[in-house]
Write a protein that holds these residues in place. Structure first.
Motif, PDB file in Angstrom:
ATOM      1  N   MET A   1     -42.356  52.793  17.379  1.00  0.00           N
ATOM      2  CA  MET A   1     -41.288  52.211  18.216  1.00  0.00           C
ATOM      3  C   MET A   1     -40.078  51.639  17.774  1.00  0.00           C
ATOM      4  O   MET A   1     -40.369  50.674  16.849  1.00  0.00           O
ATOM      5  CB  MET A   1     -41.954  51.388  19.467  1.00  0.00           C
ATOM      6  N   ALA A   2     -38.873  51.701  17.773  1.00  0.00           N
ATOM      7  CA  ALA A   2     -37.852  51.426  16.908  1.00  0.00           C
ATOM      8  C   ALA A   2     -37.348  50.026  17.819  1.00  0.00           C
ATOM      9  O   ALA A   2     -37.520  49.884  18.907  1.00  0.00           O
ATOM     10  CB  ALA A   2     -36.385  52.485  17.487  1.00  0.00           C
ATOM     11  N   SER A   3     -36.851  49.152  16.949  1.00  0.00           N
ATOM     12  CA  SER A   3     -36.498  47.961  17.279  1.00  0.00           C
ATOM     13  C   SER A   3     -35.127  47.843  17.273  1.00  0.00           C
ATOM     14  O   SER A   3     -34.401  48.399  16.346  1.00  0.00           O
ATOM     15  CB  SER A   3     -36.945  46.787  16.338  1.00  0.00           C
ATOM     16  N   ASN A   4     -34.471  47.124  18.237  1.00  0.00           N
ATOM     17  CA  ASN A   4     -32.985  47.056  18.380  1.00  0.00           C
ATOM     18  C   ASN A   4     -32.697  45.534  18.074  1.00  0.00           C
ATOM     19  O   ASN A   4     -31.563  45.158  18.459  1.00  0.00           O
ATOM     20  CB  ASN A   4     -32.741  46.904  19.805  1.00  0.00           C
ATOM     21  N   THR A   5     -33.341  44.804  17.177  1.00  0.00           N
ATOM     22  CA  THR A   5     -32.904  43.538  16.716  1.00  0.00           C
ATOM     23  C   THR A   5     -31.913  43.494  15.760  1.00  0.00           C
ATOM     24  O   THR A   5     -31.960  44.793  14.744  1.00  0.00           O
ATOM     25  CB  THR A   5     -34.189  42.580  16.043  1.00  0.00           C
ATOM     26  N   SER A   6     -31.020  42.607  15.701  1.00  0.00           N
ATOM     27  CA  SER A   6     -30.038  42.682  14.898  1.00  0.00           C
ATOM     28  C   SER A   6     -30.330  42.492  13.181  1.00  0.00           C
ATOM     29  O   SER A   6     -31.547  41.862  12.956  1.00  0.00           O
ATOM     30  CB  SER A   6     -28.902  41.697  15.066  1.00  0.00           C
ATOM     31  N   LYS A   7     -29.614  42.930  12.399  1.00  0.00           N
ATOM     32  CA  LYS A   7     -29.644  42.586  10.915  1.00  0.00           C
ATOM     33  C   LYS A   7     -29.977  41.011  10.648  1.00  0.00           C
ATOM     34  O   LYS A   7     -30.872  40.658   9.840  1.00  0.00           O
ATOM     35  CB  LYS A   7     -28.702  43.369  10.188  1.00  0.00           C
ATOM     36  N   THR A   8     -29.024  40.243  11.254  1.00  0.00           N
ATOM     37  CA  THR A   8     -28.914  38.934  11.066  1.00  0.00           C
ATOM     38  C   THR A   8     -30.456  38.360  11.640  1.00  0.00           C
ATOM     39  O   THR A   8     -30.952  37.513  11.206  1.00  0.00           O
ATOM     40  CB  THR A   8     -27.718  38.422  11.883  1.00  0.00           C
ATOM     41  N   ALA A   9     -30.711  38.821  12.783  1.00  0.00           N
ATOM     42  CA  ALA A   9     -31.917  38.218  13.614  1.00  0.00           C
ATOM     43  C   ALA A   9     -33.168  38.522  12.737  1.00  0.00           C
ATOM     44  O   ALA A   9     -33.952  37.649  12.323  1.00  0.00           O
ATOM     45  CB  ALA A   9     -32.249  38.878  14.746  1.00  0.00           C
ATOM     46  N   ARG A  10     -33.188  39.721  12.054  1.00  0.00           N
ATOM     47  CA  ARG A  10     -34.396  40.213  11.175  1.00  0.00           C
ATOM     48  C   ARG A  10     -34.391  39.359   9.816  1.00  0.00           C
ATOM     49  O   ARG A  10     -35.233  38.765   9.456  1.00  0.00           O
ATOM     50  CB  ARG A  10     -34.242  41.671  10.764  1.00  0.00           C
ATOM     51  N   ALA A  11     -33.165  39.140   9.203  1.00  0.00           N
ATOM     52  CA  ALA A  11     -32.979  38.126   8.111  1.00  0.00           C
ATOM     53  C   ALA A  11     -33.553  36.824   8.519  1.00  0.00           C
ATOM     54  O   ALA A  11     -34.223  35.961   7.876  1.00  0.00           O
ATOM     55  CB  ALA A  11     -31.534  38.115   7.508  1.00  0.00           C
ATOM     56  N   SER A  12     -33.140  36.297   9.685  1.00  0.00           N
ATOM     57  CA  SER A  12     -33.697  34.836  10.149  1.00  0.00           C
ATOM     58  C   SER A  12     -35.162  34.756  10.303  1.00  0.00           C
ATOM     59  O   SER A  12     -35.659  33.809   9.528  1.00  0.00           O
ATOM     60  CB  SER A  12     -32.966  34.607  11.520  1.00  0.00           C
ATOM     61  N   VAL A  13     -35.739  35.830  10.855  1.00  0.00           N
ATOM     62  CA  VAL A  13     -37.133  35.725  11.060  1.00  0.00           C
ATOM     63  C   VAL A  13     -38.000  35.855   9.709  1.00  0.00           C
ATOM     64  O   VAL A  13     -38.960  35.160   9.305  1.00  0.00           O
ATOM     65  CB  VAL A  13     -37.772  36.958  11.715  1.00  0.00           C
ATOM     66  N   ARG A  14     -37.398  36.930   8.642  1.00  0.00           N
ATOM     67  CA  ARG A  14     -37.751  36.573   7.409  1.00  0.00           C
ATOM     68  C   ARG A  14     -37.756  35.479   6.465  1.00  0.00           C
ATOM     69  O   ARG A  14     -38.580  34.843   5.810  1.00  0.00           O
ATOM     70  CB  ARG A  14     -37.109  37.748   6.426  1.00  0.00           C
ATOM     71  N   ALA A  15     -36.625  34.732   6.613  1.00  0.00           N
ATOM     72  CA  ALA A  15     -36.483  33.486   6.096  1.00  0.00           C
ATOM     73  C   ALA A  15     -37.536  32.523   6.535  1.00  0.00           C
ATOM     74  O   ALA A  15     -37.953  31.575   5.930  1.00  0.00           O
ATOM     75  CB  ALA A  15     -34.860  32.843   6.187  1.00  0.00           C
ATOM     76  N   GLY A  16     -37.780  32.410   8.087  1.00  0.00           N
ATOM     77  CA  GLY A  16     -38.463  31.470   8.539  1.00  0.00           C
ATOM     78  C   GLY A  16     -39.901  31.779   8.067  1.00  0.00           C
ATOM     79  O   GLY A  16     -40.688  30.882   7.933  1.00  0.00           O
ATOM     80  N   GLN A  17     -40.405  33.214   8.054  1.00  0.00           N
ATOM     81  CA  GLN A  17     -41.617  33.319   7.609  1.00  0.00           C
ATOM     82  C   GLN A  17     -41.808  33.164   6.026  1.00  0.00           C
ATOM     83  O   GLN A  17     -42.873  32.613   5.501  1.00  0.00           O
ATOM     84  CB  GLN A  17     -41.802  34.766   7.819  1.00  0.00           C
ATOM     85  N   ALA A  18     -40.809  33.313   5.214  1.00  0.00           N
ATOM     86  CA  ALA A  18     -40.818  32.927   3.589  1.00  0.00           C
ATOM     87  C   ALA A  18     -41.337  31.455   3.460  1.00  0.00           C
ATOM     88  O   ALA A  18     -41.867  31.069   2.815  1.00  0.00           O
ATOM     89  CB  ALA A  18     -39.640  33.127   3.110  1.00  0.00           C
ATOM     90  N   GLY A  19     -40.692  30.521   4.384  1.00  0.00           N
ATOM     91  CA  GLY A  19     -41.047  29.064   4.317  1.00  0.00           C
ATOM     92  C   GLY A  19     -42.374  28.754   4.621  1.00  0.00           C
ATOM     93  O   GLY A  19     -42.875  27.749   4.096  1.00  0.00           O
TER      94      GLY A  19
END
Length: 109
Positions: A1-19
């Motif tokens: 299933m394709a996701s319609n989240t923005s590139k910025t939102a995905r980067a924000s989630v990745r940054a939060g998970q990295a912490g």
């Protein structure tokens, strides 16, 4: 299933998970401080826990939040960012904020 989240939102989630794992994987320039209200308040972005706090720059909570980041190895970057804010906005009191942090021993060690 394709996701319609923005590139910025995905980067924000990745940054939060990295912490969460203690690792830091952020592309590009990361700003720790987002000045508000002429330097009286700021958002402090904490990479260690993925949270952003809205704090008065003259409060003890602000000092402790910066101390947490400095202890985690971000002291040089944060101090440079404060110096840049002082140069860009000389009337906002960032020089006083830096002096207060230095007096509190935040950037030591």
């Amino acid at each position: 299933m394709a996701s319609n989240t923005s590139k910025t939102a995905r980067a924000s989630v990745r940054a939060g998970q990295a912490g969460q794992g203690g690792a830091l994987s952020v592309l590009g320039e990361f700003k720790y401080l987002i000045p508000l209200n002429g330097g009286k308040h700021a958002y402090v972005r904490n990479l260690t826990n993925g949270k952003t706090a809205h704090l008065r720059t003259d409060s003890d909570a602000f000092v402790e939040e910066i101390r947490t980041l400095a202890t985690a190895g971000h002291a040089t970057k944060i101090r440079a960012e404060i110096n840049n804010l002082a140069a860009a906005h000389p009337g906002d009191g960032w020089d006083k904020t830096e002096k207060r942090l230095v007096e509190a021993g935040v950037f030591e060690g």
